[in-house]
Design a protein around this motif. Sequence first.
Motif, mmCIF file in Angstrom:
data_model
loop_
_atom_site.group_PDB
_atom_site.id
_atom_site.type_symbol
_atom_site.label_atom_id
_atom_site.label_comp_id
_atom_site.label_asym_id
_atom_site.label_seq_id
_atom_site.Cartn_x
_atom_site.Cartn_y
_atom_site.Cartn_z
ATOM 1 N N ASP A 123 14.950 155.971 31.104
ATOM 2 C CA ASP A 123 13.948 154.932 31.286
ATOM 3 C C ASP A 123 13.506 154.894 32.747
ATOM 4 O O ASP A 123 14.320 154.661 33.637
ATOM 5 N N TYR A 156 16.808 155.246 35.224
ATOM 6 C CA TYR A 156 18.235 155.228 34.872
ATOM 7 C C TYR A 156 18.390 155.894 33.510
ATOM 8 O O TYR A 156 17.417 156.034 32.767
ATOM 9 N N GLU A 196 9.984 144.735 26.655
ATOM 10 C CA GLU A 196 9.319 145.464 27.736
ATOM 11 C C GLU A 196 8.329 146.411 27.089
ATOM 12 O O GLU A 196 8.711 147.264 26.283
ATOM 13 N N GLU A 198 6.373 149.495 26.860
ATOM 14 C CA GLU A 198 6.465 150.824 27.487
ATOM 15 C C GLU A 198 5.851 151.878 26.554
ATOM 16 O O GLU A 198 5.637 151.634 25.375
ATOM 17 N N ASP A 230 11.477 148.336 25.156
ATOM 18 C CA ASP A 230 12.790 148.417 25.778
ATOM 19 C C ASP A 230 13.384 146.999 25.870
ATOM 20 O O ASP A 230 13.291 146.339 26.899
ATOM 21 N N LYS A 250 20.707 146.105 28.405
ATOM 22 C CA LYS A 250 19.648 147.013 27.978
ATOM 23 C C LYS A 250 20.009 147.821 26.740
ATOM 24 O O LYS A 250 19.144 148.114 25.920
ATOM 25 N N GLY A 346 8.905 152.806 31.619
ATOM 26 C CA GLY A 346 9.152 151.548 32.322
ATOM 27 C C GLY A 346 8.065 150.570 31.917
ATOM 28 O O GLY A 346 6.995 150.976 31.424
ATOM 29 N N THR A 347 8.340 149.298 32.086
ATOM 30 C CA THR A 347 7.406 148.230 31.705
ATOM 31 C C THR A 347 6.039 148.467 32.334
ATOM 32 O O THR A 347 5.938 148.706 33.542
HETATM 33 CA CA CA Z 1 12.604 149.335 30.820
#
Ligand code: CA
Length: 413
Positions: A123, A156, A196, A198, A230, A250, A346-347
């Motif tokens: 992510d 990550y 989130e 994405e 996410d 997460k 990612g967002t």
């Molecule tokens: Ca995320």
Amino acid sequence: MQSWLEIRQDCDFSIHNLPYGIFSYRGKKPRPGIAIGEFIIDLKQAHKKGLFEGIKIPDKVFKKTSLNSYIALGQKVHRAVRQRLQEQLQTDNSLLARHRDKLLIPIEEATLHLPVQIGDYTDFYSSLEHATNVGKMIRGQDNALMPNWKYLPVAYHGRASSIVVSGVPIRRPMGQSRPNDQEPPIFGPSRFVDFELEVAFVIGRPTQLGEQVPVTKAEEYIFGLLLFNDWSARDLQKWEYVPLGPFAGKNFASSVSPWIVTLEALEPFRTVGPIQDPPPLPYLQTQGKRTFDLHLEVSILPKGAAEETVVCRSNFKYLYWNMAQQLAHHTANGCNIRIGDLMASGTISGPTPDSLGSMLELAWNGTKPLPMSDGTTRIAVNDYDTVIMRGYCQKDGIRVGFGELETLLLPTG
Ligand code: CA
């Protein structure tokens, strides 16, 4: 392109799209299909009828329960299949037209499954607006962005085992949080479940350990894109994230849309991304149109509400780091990638208050509750809310969409 098959103007699955998925129908084993209009082309049956004659596809590929083996056949085969299906859809009395009763399965009557077997999931954190907003809430205006952020696409490693397809409900996670800084932490159901918004890309070509993917070639390693939610438990995340980053806040669930839209289908919608200043280091420099004008939207449908409320309208093109840069950075150290791996963006937050891609930002850490159509308000996702994400590209009468990613949040089990 005109087809003998009736396809609504506003349908995501136009003849220009032809996204791949895995479906099951009438109790049979899941298998690969392509969405067109209100139907799924049954690729196993189509292959059997000789629709792909002259294209080298082993029989077993369309009998698999994931697309990984098909993806492994490579871009040349994917392009030939796409072209063949577009011809078949445009020609009256084609094999597909003649056998439509057997080869076209109504989407409504099918069950959709995870389209790929996901080995690894990464992510990223590539929206400047999102990183800045979250940074402001945690560290204040002056230190919002970390010093590394504009030099590398921060990321990550997530958890592949808990990725589920649209339609699969998820549960509010249990976990540890520390609501009061003066008191010890507590254990219980998360009190701040968030989505989130994405987009994830699916790896279409593997590399060997030690091999690097140059930024100029990176798109050749991407099979296509999915919508990605996410899910995040903000209270768990806030307490646990120092110093190693996201974990239990997460990895309880992420949701993906069922159809993979190929890069080829997205070609007409290419556009430039934001100006990058300072210029990235040479191994991350890209030229030209390296992103897509892809409209994104998030709605919440509370339990019993007559209609959903759109809470966010964003766009994939807002992302600061593009996919080629993400992949080049990911493999620069020799980390290998495999077919079916997912790389999430990612967002995706935009510059306006209604384009923020998470409840954390939309309701500004609980300080600005969002009104719903049923008269209630939200600062986070409530139990029995359904979160719906949509994405589409549209230009010159051509529409290429992702369909829906819909997930119901259930209470802690
Ligand atoms: Ca995320």
